[in-house]
Write a protein that holds these residues in place. Sequence first.
Motif, PDB file in Angstrom:
ATOM      1  N   ALA B   2      22.270  -7.597 -26.751  1.00 28.19           N
ATOM      2  CA  ALA B   2      21.550  -8.769 -27.233  1.00 28.19           C
ATOM      3  C   ALA B   2      22.057  -9.150 -28.606  1.00 28.19           C
ATOM      4  N   GLY B   3      22.013 -10.446 -28.874  1.00 32.09           N
ATOM      5  CA  GLY B   3      22.424 -10.941 -30.171  1.00 32.09           C
ATOM      6  C   GLY B   3      21.268 -10.978 -31.135  1.00 32.09           C
ATOM      7  N   VAL B   4      21.457 -11.677 -32.244  1.00 35.50           N
ATOM      8  CA  VAL B   4      20.406 -11.868 -33.229  1.00 35.50           C
ATOM      9  C   VAL B   4      19.387 -12.863 -32.662  1.00 35.50           C
ATOM     10  N   SER B   5      18.122 -12.514 -32.758  1.00 37.48           N
ATOM     11  CA  SER B   5      17.110 -13.449 -32.290  1.00 37.48           C
ATOM     12  C   SER B   5      16.202 -13.859 -33.447  1.00 37.48           C
ATOM     13  N   GLN B   6      15.704 -15.080 -33.361  1.00 40.52           N
ATOM     14  CA  GLN B   6      14.832 -15.607 -34.404  1.00 40.52           C
ATOM     15  C   GLN B   6      13.650 -16.321 -33.770  1.00 40.52           C
ATOM     16  N   THR B   7      12.495 -16.106 -34.357  1.00 38.95           N
ATOM     17  CA  THR B   7      11.298 -16.796 -33.899  1.00 38.95           C
ATOM     18  C   THR B   7      10.486 -17.293 -35.076  1.00 38.95           C
ATOM     19  N   PRO B   8       9.799 -18.450 -34.912  1.00 37.88           N
ATOM     20  CA  PRO B   8       9.913 -19.366 -33.784  1.00 37.88           C
ATOM     21  C   PRO B   8      11.225 -20.156 -33.859  1.00 37.88           C
TER      22      PRO B   8
END
Lengths: 113, 114
Positions: B2-8
């Motif tokens: 998985a890559g970098v995730s950002q929320t929202p």
Amino acid sequence: AQSVSQHNHHVILSEAASLELGCNYSYGGTVNLFWYVQYPGQHLQLLLKYFSGDPLVKGIKGFEAEFIKSKFSFNLRKPSVQWSDTAEYFCAVRDSGYSTLTFGKGTMLLVSP
Amino acid sequence: GAGVSQTPSNKVTEKGKYVELRCDPISGHTALYWYRQSLGQGPEFLIYFQGTGAADDSGLPNDRFFAVRPEGSVSTLKIQRTERGDSAVYLCASSSTPSLDTQYFGPGTRLTVL
């Protein structure tokens, strides 16, 4: 402080045309150099990078860039662009031994089919 | 992986409100960076973490901005008393070795302050 100049904000080309995007940085010394690309609706992706060695570096999708230390430049080239190369291209510099990137303002490339 | 995730992915808020933006780096990456990208500009550095500590926060524009990374993985960027000028895309990146490795970017959080 380091600064990065990208000479063209917008470039429009027809498919099969050759591409060269300029990038110059301000501060001498040892640097690491990067080109990132952002396709429409996607996040920044690494296109190619230069850390040391051969100043002509090859990246993904047929892109290459040449580091010319005497000119503080790292221009991006592609001999024949495709419609799928439509994207925004960012040049970035990192001073050796440091961790943060300094980006140019980006060049929006539009390739017409 | 998985890559970098950002929320929202998008956050709309009113002037004066408090917001938190989250970043989940690539597993095993010890270095984490926050950048801000305003319209028509390239990303601008805000803060960099090595492990749990902020190694360089020189890019934070003022004391309304704060970031934490308490367990050396997920990071939260916090903005107090938001202003319209804070509207931008906030990008997170991570790398395995800070000064030697490539930074991998997340999709960003688009913050709009009304």
